[in-house]
Write a protein that holds these residues in place. Structure first.
Motif, PDB file in Angstrom:
ATOM      1  N   LEU A 170       0.836  -1.198   0.000  1.00 60.11           N
ATOM      2  CA  LEU A 170       0.000   0.000   0.000  1.00 60.11           C
ATOM      3  C   LEU A 170       0.872   1.250   0.000  1.00 60.11           C
ATOM      4  N   GLY A 171       1.973   1.193   0.743  1.00 62.21           N
ATOM      5  CA  GLY A 171       2.907   2.311   0.741  1.00 62.21           C
ATOM      6  C   GLY A 171       3.509   2.534  -0.636  1.00 62.21           C
ATOM      7  N   GLN A 172       3.824   1.459  -1.355  1.00 64.75           N
ATOM      8  CA  GLN A 172       4.371   1.592  -2.701  1.00 64.75           C
ATOM      9  C   GLN A 172       3.318   2.155  -3.664  1.00 64.75           C
ATOM     10  N   ILE A 173       2.067   1.728  -3.493  1.00 60.12           N
ATOM     11  CA  ILE A 173       0.990   2.266  -4.321  1.00 60.12           C
ATOM     12  C   ILE A 173       0.839   3.767  -4.085  1.00 60.12           C
ATOM     13  N   PHE A 174       0.897   4.167  -2.819  1.00 56.65           N
ATOM     14  CA  PHE A 174       0.814   5.586  -2.488  1.00 56.65           C
ATOM     15  C   PHE A 174       1.942   6.368  -3.161  1.00 56.65           C
ATOM     16  N   GLU A 175       3.154   5.859  -3.098  1.00 54.49           N
ATOM     17  CA  GLU A 175       4.293   6.551  -3.704  1.00 54.49           C
ATOM     18  C   GLU A 175       4.143   6.644  -5.217  1.00 54.49           C
ATOM     19  N   SER A 176       3.671   5.564  -5.845  1.00 52.02           N
ATOM     20  CA  SER A 176       3.490   5.564  -7.305  1.00 52.02           C
ATOM     21  C   SER A 176       2.407   6.546  -7.733  1.00 52.02           C
ATOM     22  N   GLN A 177       1.284   6.544  -7.012  1.00 53.23           N
ATOM     23  CA  GLN A 177       0.199   7.466  -7.339  1.00 53.23           C
ATOM     24  C   GLN A 177       0.629   8.914  -7.136  1.00 53.23           C
ATOM     25  N   THR A 178       1.398   9.161  -6.090  1.00 50.79           N
ATOM     26  CA  THR A 178       1.872  10.518  -5.824  1.00 50.79           C
ATOM     27  C   THR A 178       2.821  10.986  -6.915  1.00 50.79           C
ATOM     28  N   PHE A 179       3.727  10.116  -7.331  1.00 49.91           N
ATOM     29  CA  PHE A 179       4.663  10.477  -8.405  1.00 49.91           C
ATOM     30  C   PHE A 179       3.910  10.784  -9.696  1.00 49.91           C
ATOM     31  N   SER A 180       2.933   9.948 -10.026  1.00 45.45           N
ATOM     32  CA  SER A 180       2.166  10.152 -11.259  1.00 45.45           C
ATOM     33  C   SER A 180       1.405  11.469 -11.211  1.00 45.45           C
ATOM     34  N   PHE A 181       0.779  11.771 -10.090  1.00 48.63           N
ATOM     35  CA  PHE A 181       0.016  13.017  -9.972  1.00 48.63           C
ATOM     36  C   PHE A 181       0.933  14.233 -10.049  1.00 48.63           C
ATOM     37  N   GLN A 182       2.035  14.198  -9.343  1.00 49.93           N
ATOM     38  CA  GLN A 182       2.958  15.338  -9.360  1.00 49.93           C
ATOM     39  C   GLN A 182       3.533  15.568 -10.753  1.00 49.93           C
ATOM     40  N   LYS A 187      12.244  -0.438   6.067  1.00 53.82           N
ATOM     41  CA  LYS A 187      11.257   0.560   5.655  1.00 53.82           C
ATOM     42  C   LYS A 187      10.167   0.650   6.708  1.00 53.82           C
ATOM     43  N   LYS A 188       9.772   1.878   7.043  1.00 51.70           N
ATOM     44  CA  LYS A 188       8.677   2.035   7.982  1.00 51.70           C
ATOM     45  C   LYS A 188       7.380   1.515   7.372  1.00 51.70           C
ATOM     46  N   LEU A 189       6.443   1.151   8.246  1.00 46.27           N
ATOM     47  CA  LEU A 189       5.211   0.515   7.795  1.00 46.27           C
ATOM     48  C   LEU A 189       4.129   1.567   7.535  1.00 46.27           C
ATOM     49  N   PHE A 190       3.755   1.713   6.278  1.00 44.59           N
ATOM     50  CA  PHE A 190       2.696   2.629   5.872  1.00 44.59           C
ATOM     51  C   PHE A 190       1.369   2.198   6.503  1.00 44.59           C
ATOM     52  N   GLN A 191       0.548   3.178   6.911  1.00 42.00           N
ATOM     53  CA  GLN A 191      -0.785   2.886   7.431  1.00 42.00           C
ATOM     54  C   GLN A 191      -1.884   3.563   6.606  1.00 42.00           C
ATOM     55  N   PHE A 192      -1.706   4.841   6.311  1.00 39.93           N
ATOM     56  CA  PHE A 192      -2.665   5.580   5.498  1.00 39.93           C
ATOM     57  C   PHE A 192      -2.009   6.889   5.073  1.00 39.93           C
ATOM     58  N   ALA A 193      -2.684   7.633   4.231  1.00 39.96           N
ATOM     59  CA  ALA A 193      -2.198   8.953   3.805  1.00 39.96           C
ATOM     60  C   ALA A 193      -3.286   9.973   4.083  1.00 39.96           C
ATOM     61  N   TYR A 194      -2.896  11.171   4.481  1.00 43.01           N
ATOM     62  CA  TYR A 194      -3.859  12.223   4.806  1.00 43.01           C
ATOM     63  C   TYR A 194      -3.427  13.531   4.146  1.00 43.01           C
TER      64      TYR A 194
END
Length: 369
Positions: free
Chosen positions: A201-213, A291-298
């Motif tokens: 989920l943390g990797q998905i968050f990073e990928s989505q953030t990179f794509s949006f930016q 790697k720290k454990l992702f929980q959610f993004a806000y």
């Protein structure tokens, strides 16, 4: 000779067809002028329509990247981990003193009641994994932690609040005290899968953030869409400067990942017909898995303000160049033509924050002329 010529002219003028020919000759320039005017007016209308389409398309394309990003965050925060953990809801733990028997609690419960993930409502007590799927038309899927277990997390601006000795507990000690939760056969494999899911989920968050930016930097998608559709825009780098400058101010939406490092899991073993008391196993994510454990993004405070403003929409205005005409009049300089539109994004909450808490992936685009 002159008599013959005069007679011929007199005869021609007295002819009925000659009476039609003369006005027609006089009116011909007027007809030609009308045709030119119709042609030039049509050309101006075409440019107006195409530039309006270019602005609408560009605004919709750019806002679609934002809605996709926000919906992806909301889905990653709630629906995705819950669906994975729900697969544990059929794996029952044996109660103490009854090895091999089907007990009250599942592997889902031992993680959920420790506050390891939010679950779908309305039943946030024991057995939350049995809740029916929400109505697709519902505007509140009621994702929450067990009995406000993570009340410091379940806020727009979450804060750290470790459970025990600076660590976050991932499996319920109370359930481990009363049930068999052996580390080798059930506990470690379940914990490993839980950690793997949240790392992904943390990797998905990073990928989505990179794509949006990448698509939103300097209103890149907006500029490209306008350039490809506007007949007036010749240079992509200078294209749609007015409207791009406005929309770019609202694209600086930042989501922060909430991550945990020190975690603890409780296990309990069965030895013959007896059971040991529960015991903790501690892990430090940054050391053990690097790697720290992702929980959610806000959303950050400033980003929430931008998203809230977008609920009512922002107005975009763009000047454009009209083509040259046969009358050698610079219509662009004289009339300064512009196209306008209003675009925004909405989710079913007045704050327009459906990312966290209680995530809801229902952002949509709203456009007004």
């Amino acid at each position: 000779m002159w008599n013959i010529l005069g007679y011929t002219c007199k005869k021609t003028i007295s002819n009925n067809r000659a009476q039609v020919l003369l006005p027609a000759v006089l009116l011909a320039p007027i007809f030609i002028l009308v045709i030119y005017l119709l042609f030039e007016t049509s050309k101006i209308s075409m440019y107006k329509i195409r530039n309006q389409f270019a602005l609408d398309n560009a605004a919709y394309s750019q806002m679609s990247s934002l809605t996709v990003y926000l919906n992806a965050l909301a889905y990653t925060n709630g629906n995705m981990p819950y669906r994975v953990m729900k697969s544990y809801n059929s794996q029952f733990l044996s109660p103490k003193g009854h090895a091999g028997e089907k007990g009250q609690y599942t592997v889902f419960d031992i993680f959920y009641q420790a506050g390891a993930f939010p679950a779908l409502g309305p039943n946030h007590g024991a057995g939350a994994g049995n809740n029916p799927n929400p109505d697709p038309k519902s505007n509140d899927w009621d994702y929450a932690y067990y009995q406000e277990k993570r009340k410091n997390w379940n806020k727009e601006q979450p804060s750290e609040a470790p459970d025990e000795e600076g660590r976050y507990v991932l499996t319920s000690k109370a359930i481990a005290d009363a049930n068999f939760f052996p580390s080798t056969t059930i506990g470690i494999p379940s914990l490993k899968q839980y950690i793997t899911v949240y790392l992904l989920l943390g990797q998905i968050f990073e990928s989505q953030t990179f794509s949006f930016q990448d698509t939103s930097h300097n209103a890149r998608m907006f500029r490209e869409a306008y350039y490809l559709n506007s007949p007036s825009c010749r240079n992509q780098s200078d294209c749609a400067r007015q409207s791009a400058a406005v929309i770019a101010r609202y694209l600086n939406v930042e989501a922060k990942p909430f991550e945990i490092d020190k975690v603890r899991a409780y296990f309990s073993e069965d030895i013959g017909s007896t059971m040991t008391t529960s015991y903790p196993v501690d892990l430090t994510m940054s050391t053990d898995v690097k790697k720290k454990l992702f929980q959610f993004a806000y959303l950050t405070s400033s980003s929430r303000d931008r998203v809230k403003t977008l609920r009512n929409g922002i107005k975009l205005e763009q000047s454009y160049q009209l083509p040259l005409n046969n009358f050698d009049i610079n219509l662009t300089f004289k009339y300064k033509p512009k196209v306008r539109t209003q675009v925004g994004i909405q989710c079913p909450r007045s704050s327009n924050n459906c990312v966290w808490p209680n995530p809801l992936p229902k952002y949509s685009i709203r456009m007004n002329p």
